[in-house]
Scaffold this motif. Structure first.
Motif, PDB file in Angstrom:
ATOM      1  N   LYS A 100       0.829  -1.198   0.000  1.00  0.00           N
ATOM      2  CA  LYS A 100       0.000   0.000   0.000  1.00  0.00           C
ATOM      3  C   LYS A 100       0.870   1.258   0.000  1.00  0.00           C
ATOM      4  CE  LYS A 100      -3.726  -2.208   2.646  1.00  0.00           C
ATOM      5  NZ  LYS A 100      -4.420  -2.243   3.959  1.00  0.00           N
ATOM      6  N   GLN A 101       1.936   1.223   0.797  1.00  0.00           N
ATOM      7  CA  GLN A 101       2.839   2.372   0.856  1.00  0.00           C
ATOM      8  C   GLN A 101       3.525   2.602  -0.487  1.00  0.00           C
ATOM      9  OE1 GLN A 101       5.217   0.903   4.071  1.00  0.00           O
ATOM     10  NE2 GLN A 101       3.948   1.831   5.666  1.00  0.00           N
ATOM     11  N   ARG A 103       2.421   1.575  -3.395  1.00  0.00           N
ATOM     12  CA  ARG A 103       1.407   2.010  -4.353  1.00  0.00           C
ATOM     13  C   ARG A 103       1.196   3.519  -4.271  1.00  0.00           C
ATOM     14  NH1 ARG A 103      -5.108   0.460  -4.462  1.00  0.00           N
ATOM     15  NH2 ARG A 103      -5.508   1.279  -6.568  1.00  0.00           N
ATOM     16  N   ASN A 104       1.127   4.045  -3.056  1.00  0.00           N
ATOM     17  CA  ASN A 104       0.933   5.492  -2.903  1.00  0.00           C
ATOM     18  C   ASN A 104       2.075   6.288  -3.522  1.00  0.00           C
ATOM     19  OD1 ASN A 104      -1.501   5.194  -1.546  1.00  0.00           O
ATOM     20  ND2 ASN A 104      -0.556   5.193   0.486  1.00  0.00           N
ATOM     21  N   ILE A 105       3.291   5.776  -3.381  1.00  0.00           N
ATOM     22  CA  ILE A 105       4.452   6.448  -3.974  1.00  0.00           C
ATOM     23  C   ILE A 105       4.353   6.430  -5.496  1.00  0.00           C
ATOM     24  CG2 ILE A 105       6.944   6.253  -4.337  1.00  0.00           C
ATOM     25  CD1 ILE A 105       7.071   5.121  -1.432  1.00  0.00           C
ATOM     26  N   GLU A 107       1.709   5.632  -7.588  1.00  0.00           N
ATOM     27  CA  GLU A 107       0.548   6.306  -8.164  1.00  0.00           C
ATOM     28  C   GLU A 107       0.650   7.825  -7.985  1.00  0.00           C
ATOM     29  OE1 GLU A 107      -3.077   4.627  -6.685  1.00  0.00           O
ATOM     30  OE2 GLU A 107      -2.990   2.966  -8.130  1.00  0.00           O
ATOM     31  N   GLY A 108       1.241   8.226  -6.869  1.00  0.00           N
ATOM     32  CA  GLY A 108       1.443   9.661  -6.673  1.00  0.00           C
ATOM     33  C   GLY A 108       2.345  10.241  -7.739  1.00  0.00           C
ATOM     34  N   LYS A 111       0.432  10.558 -11.037  1.00  0.00           N
ATOM     35  CA  LYS A 111      -0.569  11.634 -11.089  1.00  0.00           C
ATOM     36  C   LYS A 111       0.044  13.028 -11.023  1.00  0.00           C
ATOM     37  CE  LYS A 111      -4.051   8.718  -8.829  1.00  0.00           C
ATOM     38  NZ  LYS A 111      -4.794   8.469  -7.565  1.00  0.00           N
ATOM     39  N   TRP A 373      -3.563  -3.227 -10.990  1.00  0.00           N
ATOM     40  CA  TRP A 373      -2.730  -2.234 -10.304  1.00  0.00           C
ATOM     41  C   TRP A 373      -1.655  -2.915  -9.475  1.00  0.00           C
ATOM     42  CZ3 TRP A 373      -1.856  -2.010  -5.171  1.00  0.00           C
ATOM     43  CH2 TRP A 373      -2.801  -2.576  -4.284  1.00  0.00           C
ATOM     44  N   TYR A 392      10.542   5.514  -0.600  1.00  0.00           N
ATOM     45  CA  TYR A 392      10.012   4.694   0.494  1.00  0.00           C
ATOM     46  C   TYR A 392      10.780   4.963   1.789  1.00  0.00           C
ATOM     47  CZ  TYR A 392       9.130   0.484   3.274  1.00  0.00           C
ATOM     48  OH  TYR A 392       8.828  -0.392   4.296  1.00  0.00           O
ATOM     49  N   ARG A 395       9.892   8.327   3.361  1.00  0.00           N
ATOM     50  CA  ARG A 395       8.559   8.416   3.956  1.00  0.00           C
ATOM     51  C   ARG A 395       8.346   7.457   5.135  1.00  0.00           C
ATOM     52  NH1 ARG A 395       4.169   8.922  -1.001  1.00  0.00           N
ATOM     53  NH2 ARG A 395       5.404  10.266  -2.399  1.00  0.00           N
ATOM     54  N   HIS A 396       8.991   6.302   5.112  1.00  0.00           N
ATOM     55  CA  HIS A 396       8.550   5.234   6.012  1.00  0.00           C
ATOM     56  C   HIS A 396       9.617   4.621   6.911  1.00  0.00           C
ATOM     57  CE1 HIS A 396       4.669   5.313   4.055  1.00  0.00           C
ATOM     58  NE2 HIS A 396       5.247   5.180   2.875  1.00  0.00           N
TER      59      HIS A 396
END
Length: 703
Positions: A100-101, A103-105, A107-108, A111, A373, A392, A395-396
């Motif tokens: 999930k983390q 994916r956010n990176i 897809e961000g 976009k 996805w 990653y 952020r994490h």
């Protein structure tokens, strides 16, 4: 587009945030899935104040009869394998959140119209993979140039050129133990076994679409798989509009069967000394006649390379002979099929679905294909792994977690050194060499100090096939460049977002990516006993790989060099034989047992890793008083932390594939390794007559 490593720390069913696994050598490794297990135990289990999953235990099962079920019986009862996976394990539970983390990176980045540099490439790679309408509209056009080149092969010289042009850096013999490539040969470039001061290319057998030679040569289930594979080949050719597909598929399977007959076995490939075959450029024509090697080398950009290490010389010679003896048209059909099959994930849906239908559903028993996805995230994280990983980490990754893990490493390395000092069977001469190796061990935790430069990799938002091909070529050229560079020990062979760990024997170095520093392996809020049992045993495992049946052959500088006395090595070898015999008694199926010889290195690392981690835990206490928590003593918590780290469920087909091809035993049997540790008997009151009981003289003690 290439299959990825399936053998690192864990079994072949490890959840890795990587892509393209459908045709890997066991085809049981998979990218992480966000599909939840059964509702009763979805995601990360609820942990008690002790830091492990007490509800996941089954205390009705005595620890001495089945420690795996004692620690994990409740979890086994309540957990279902998600429909889009061939297995589910502790690594998966971490991967769910990590994906999930990631994916956010990704897809961000996709976009963000203002994204630049590597993040722009990350976003464009993902966008291209997700553009289903564009992929359908382009059809087979993206692979047509390769198919046209194959169709234009008019003689054996052109065939050799095609073989050379297809060569990629897609295998890893010692770090990831990834031997598989569906191309005729694979290349690995790293430090010379015999001279740590330089890099050399290692040439490796390839050419099979199925996981291993045994799938072509054995009866029973293998025969059924062969029929399904031939049908898959035919279907892919038909989808591509190639005529006479049935006859071509028959000939392709026959050719691959001939290749399988000359392949080395898994056990032979694991023999480092047997793989250490130095060949000069001139040796190829003499030792492996048939293929036009000068043309091959020129096409592979290796014409100026003086020498190589040929890992499976019989296979290389055999494939070379087949290049000369098999009909040219059969080779062209074979090459065309693999070019399409390899690209299927990036082609119209009919190709991707057919790929899933064979490699996942038929070969591994996986009922449902992962959402697009998820496949896109995995593919992107594979192609641009350190670009994603760098974000990653930002952020994490908590620096405090990294620091605490590094402290654990220091304690466990020190504990291993003390264990060497205490050995009563080893001579002072061998001990001194072993201690030198421990003292020079390098450890990297969480993320690399130097990030990969992707500036020369072209990524387009409308070219998924081209992106995958260029990413492979980028990696190939990056590896070729090592041949003209000094040996460096700063490369990471995993990305920070991968849940795994690695021993690099040629560099005497360990790597622990950031993503594995999460529960159930590592919990900064958990009891130290549990953390040492879980991530501590992982750390001890990787340290011990420097001293397993393969690692013990390398000295402190990573040179293949015998630093043992003859008598000491004989004792070490005897312990290994005893451990191999122990694991060979485990039978997941009535007709199939664990291969104790194939899994020996990992089993040695587990035995030594548990013992060393326990010593490291005791060392970390520094005289502090230990206490029982919620009825569990510190050593019980330690061993339960270890066993719960290896909880896993497999579909039968995936388990069978893993037994045949993976150098790790399934998690159930890894958890039972505790029967070799004296402290486990004391912690759980294990007595003679219980199923796992071993008399003290039968307990294997390696380090």
């Amino acid at each position: 587009m290439r299959p990825l490593p399936r053998r690192l720390l864990t079994t072949a069913v490890t959840a890795l945030l990587v892509s393209g696994l459908a045709a890997c050598a066991t085809t049981t490794s998979e990218p992480a899935s966000t599909a939840a297990p059964a509702p009763a135990r979805a995601g990360t289990p609820a942990l008690g104040s002790f830091g492990f999953d007490v509800a996941g235990m089954d205390r009705a099962v005595a620890a001495g009869d089945d420690f795996y079920l004692h620690a994990n019986g409740g979890w086994m009862r309540d957990t279902e394998i998600p429909a889009d996976r061939s297995s589910y394990n502790s690594f998966t539970s971490i991967a769910l959140e990590t994906e999930k983390q990631v994916r956010n990176i990704i897809e961000g980045a996709a976009k963000d119209g203002s994204a630049t540099g590597d993040l722009r490439k990350v976003g464009d790679y993902y966008t291209a993979f997700m553009d289903e309408a564009g992929i359908e509209a382009r059809g087979l056009a993206p692979v047509k140039p390769r198919l046209d080149a194959i169709a234009g092969i008019g003689d054996r010289r052109a065939l050799a050129r095609e073989f050379g042009e297809q060569l990629r850096a897609d295998v890893d013999l010692l770090n990831a133990t990834d031997y598989y490539t569906d191309r005729p040969f694979g290349l690995w470039i790293t430090q010379d076994l015999n001279d740590p001061s330089r890099n050399v290319p290692y040439l490796v057998q390839g050419g099979l679409g199925l996981p291993d030679r045994s799938f072509y040569l054995d009866g029973g289930r293998a025969a059924e798989i062969r029929k399904a594979y031939q049908a898959h080949v035919q279907k892919v050719l038909e989808l591509a509009g190639i005529d006479d597909a049935a006859a071509r598929a028959t000939r392709i399977l026959a050719l691959e069967t001939a290749i399988a007959r000359v392949h080395a076995t898994q056990e032979q490939t694991n023999d480092v000394e047997a793989g250490n075959n130095a060949w000069t450029q001139a040796d190829f024509a003499r030792k492996a006649p048939g293929l036009d090697w000068p043309v091959f080398m020129q096409a592979a950009d290796l014409a100026s390379q003086r020498d190589f290490i040929v890992w499976q010389p019989r296979a290389v010679a055999g494939i070379s002979q087949l290049a000369a003896s098999q009909p040219l048209q059969t080779w062209k059909d074979y090459l065309a099929f693999h070019a399409i099959d390899r690209a299927s994930s990036y082609l119209p849906r009919a190709f991707a679905d057919e790929r899933f239908a064979f490699y996942d559903r038929t070969l591994n028993g996986t009922p449902q294909q992962r959402e697009r996805w998820k496949r896109a995230v995995s593919a992107t994280s594979n192609a641009l792994g350190e670009a994603v990983g760098r974000e990653y980490v930002t952020r994490h990754v908590d620096p405090k977690t990294k620091a605490r893990a590094e402290e654990m490493v220091r304690n466990i390395v020190a504990a291993f050194g003390r264990r060497i000092d205490a050995l009563d069977w080893m001579s002072p001469q061998t001990k001194a060499a072993a201690k030198a190796k421990v003292d020079s061990l390098e450890v990297a935790v969480a993320y690399p100090s130097k990030w990969r430069d992707y500036s020369t990799l072209e990524v387009r938002a409308d070219d998924p096939v081209g992106n995958a091909e260029r990413a492979e070529m980028f990696e190939y050229r990056r590896n070729l460049a090592k041949l003209s560079q000094p040996v460096s020990h700063d490369e990471w062979y995993m990305t920070p977002q991968i849940i795994n760990a690695l021993n690099v024997p040629l560099e005497n170095r360990l790597i622990f990516p950031a993503a594995i520093l999460q529960p159930p392996f590592f919990d900064p809020n958990a009891d130290d006993a549990v953390n040492y049992g879980a991530i501590g045993s992982v750390i001890g495992h990787e340290i011990s790989h420097s001293f397993d049946n393969t690692g013990a052959l390398f000295d402190a500088q990573g040179r293949l060099h015998n630093w043992w006395t003859k008598e000491d090595f004989a004792k070490f070898d005897a312990a290994g034989k005893a451990l191999s015999a122990q694991f060979s008694t485990y039978k997941p199926f009535p007709d199939l047992a664990v291969n104790g010889d194939l899994t020996l290195g990992e089993n040695i690392a587990d035995v030594a890793g548990i013992a060393t981690a326990l010593d490291g835990y005791r060392l970390s206490l520094q005289g502090r008083e230990v206490r029982t928590i919620d009825g569990f003593t510190p050593e019980q918590r330690f061993f339960l932390g270890f066993a719960q780290a290896w909880r896993s469920k497999y579909r039968d087909a995936a388990m069978r594939n893993a037994i045949l091809t993976d150098v790790h035993a399934p998690g159930r049997y890894r958890a039972q390794t505790v029967r070799n540790i004296d402290a486990w008997y004391e912690a759980f009151g294990v007595q003679p007559g219980q199923a796992l009981y071993l008399a003290p003289e039968q307990r294997v003690k390696v380090w």
